[in-house]
Scaffold this active site. Structure first.
Site, PDB file in Angstrom:
ATOM      1  CB  CYS A   1      11.219  -4.557   0.475  1.00 46.60           C
ATOM      2  SG  CYS A   1      11.101  -6.081  -0.832  1.00 46.60           S
TER       3      CYS A   1
ATOM      4  CD  GLU B   1      10.432  -2.684   4.533  1.00 44.95           C
ATOM      5  OE1 GLU B   1       9.581  -2.416   5.935  1.00 44.95           O
ATOM      6  OE2 GLU B   1      11.292  -3.187   4.209  1.00 44.95           O
TER       7      GLU B   1
END
Length: 503
Positions: A459, A494
């Protein structure tokens, strides 16, 4: 080229910490109450889905704006990983979000009062309290109080506010002292409402309904829940000074549906146009598994279910690539092809959604998670989805890694009664990691580097780049890299990579 669903077209801008609303909201002076929280728009685990090249067509300029933002993210990702030589031969695969509004299944808002004394949802912006309301429609007639909230949450928000503002209703106790409201929803339509009620430190202010006893709160919460069931609310929860109460007639969780490749029920198939999702083999009908996951209020869950599903399908596609590559290599050595991979270790497993999804592709699955509520949810998700080859260990990833690094095959499967051939071949296993934004600590990184195949969900791209530069890029080769746009319109995305150990 356009995306599925309309892009945010209501004068919105985005801060580095999350979404900032600028859609002609009502502004009031800064609220002096310290209990007024920021909107829960921190992109702790960004992710995103559906391919930009396969989305339905639209000529909207909003779509063009979205694709421009997505192209900028893609450019930054390529620049970040190109310098270290980590871009694979097939380039960076990019998956846009099928929804650019109405995608968030978790939202939290401050509660403030307007000049008429009515409760309103609010956000913070530049030191001011920005009030949202179901009556501030934009030029298109859109009455969503928060454009990014999923349809189930958008349906509940105005009804809940009406109930809380009804002075004649039996909701006075749950509304008094209210400082924030949270929503947890599933794509199936279930919603859990969380109320943050302020309680005085002394806890004995007479007349303050927020200081009522648990039994009194429960009665009123059940009354509120009863009035909201028609719009999909299945539970009402309060959080008061580290104390959580759930209305006795409701629940504190929702069940999230997900469809992934691999039928586990004979004839279980769904129609899907070829080429629309990763893992599609190009046939009009492909076998599917229909799963459901328990997602608990107050514990982490992916707020963009559509992108989470596309990510899960991409991971299946990669596991198929891993299996094919190993069988090709094994055939050259005279080995019999296998239908499953030997072992999956998943660190930071959350509620076990990846372990559940990928379990049929592995002989054995070991999951590790620190949060007790998520460990309990993972065990329940294994049972509900018929997963018999997976276990979950309650432990910090670094503690698990530190106890096993360098201890050999028996250490990695500590205390398990396993087949010796599996124990002897643990380094042929696959490890999946989904760490927080800080990335992997030194002990966990050392453990991960010992596996033949690595799936790394990042992330924070910078943390992944650091871990590749320091360790994994030296021990492994990046075979595939994908960008998933979990939070459309923001700067967050992501990145997921598949790495194979170098010869």
């Amino acid at each position: 080229m356009s995306t599925a669903g309309s892009v945010i077209g209501v004068g919105v801008s985005f801060l580095s910490r999350g979404i900032r609303a600028t859609r002609r909201p009502t502004r009031v002076a800064p609220c002096p109450r310290s209990s007024l929280p920021r909107c829960d728009c921190s992109f702790r685990r960004p992710i995103t889905v559906a391919s930009a090249t396969s989305a339905p067509s639209s000529s909207s300029t909003e779509d063009d704006a979205y694709l421009e933002l997505l192209a900028d993210k893609t450019k930054r990702v390529r620049e970040l990983f190109h310098g270290g030589g980590f871009i694979p031969a097939r380039g960076v695969e990019v998956y846009a979000s099928p929804k650019t509004r109405g995608y968030r299944s978790r939202c939290r808002f401050a509660i403030a009062r307007d000049d008429d004394g009515r409760l309103r949802y609010a956000l913070f912006e530049n030191g001011e309290v920005v009030m949202l309301g179901d009556d501030d429609a934009d030029e298109d007639g859109d009455t969503d109080v928060f454009p990014w909230a999923s349809e189930p949450i958008a349906r509940v928000m105005p009804v809940l506010l009406e109930r809380l503002n009804d002075a004649d209703d039996a909701n006075a106790r749950v509304a008094t002292g209210l400082s924030a409201v949270g929503f947890l929803a599933s794509r199936g339509g279930e919603v859990v409402v969380t109320l943050w009620n302020r309680i005085d430190a002394a806890g004995d202010h007479s007349g303050d309904a927020s200081n009522a006893g648990d039994a009194e709160w429960n009665d009123d919460a059940n009354a509120l829940l009863s009035s909201l069931r028609a719009v999909g609310v299945v539970g009402v929860v309060t959080r008061r000074r580290r104390k959580k109460l759930c209305a006795s007639n409701g629940v504190d969780h929702v069940w999230e549906p997900m469809t992934v490749p691999g039928a586990d029920v004979p004839g279980d198939e769904e129609s899907a146009p070829p080429g629309t999702v990763p893992g599609d083999v190009g046939t009009a009908r492909s076998p599917s598994r229909h799963l459901r996951y328990k997602q608990v209020e107050g514990a982490f869950s992916n707020p963009n279910g559509d992108v989470a599903e596309v990510t899960a399908r991409w991971l299946h596609d990669v596991c198929e690539d891993i299996l094919l590559a190993r069988n090709e290599k094994g055939s050259g050595q005279g080995l019999t092809p296998v239908s499953t991979l030997p072992w999956l270790l998943e660190l930071y497993c959350g509620n076990g959604n990846h372990a559940v999804s990928l379990s049929p592709r592995f002989g054995r699955v070991t999951a590790v998670e620190i949060e007790p509520r998520l460990v309990a949810a993972a065990n329940e998700n294994f049972a509900v989805n018929g997963v018999a080859n997976a276990t979950v260990t309650a432990s910090p990833a670094e503690t698990f890694a530190r106890a096993r690094t360098g201890t050999g095959c028996r250490g990695l499967l500590d205390g398990d009664d396993v087949d010796q051939s599996l124990a002897d071949a643990w380094r042929d296993g696959t490890v999946l990691v989904d760490p927080p934004r800080a990335g992997l600590d030194a002990d966990t990184l050392a453990l991960v580097a010992g596996f033949r195949s690595v799936l790394y969900i990042a992330c924070d791209c910078a943390s992944l780049a650091r871990d590749l530069e320091s360790t994994l890029g030296k021990t492994h080769e990046v075979r595939r890299m994908a960008l998933f746009d979990h939070f459309p319109g923001s700067r967050f995305c992501e990145v997921v990579v598949w790495l194979e150990a170098k010869a």
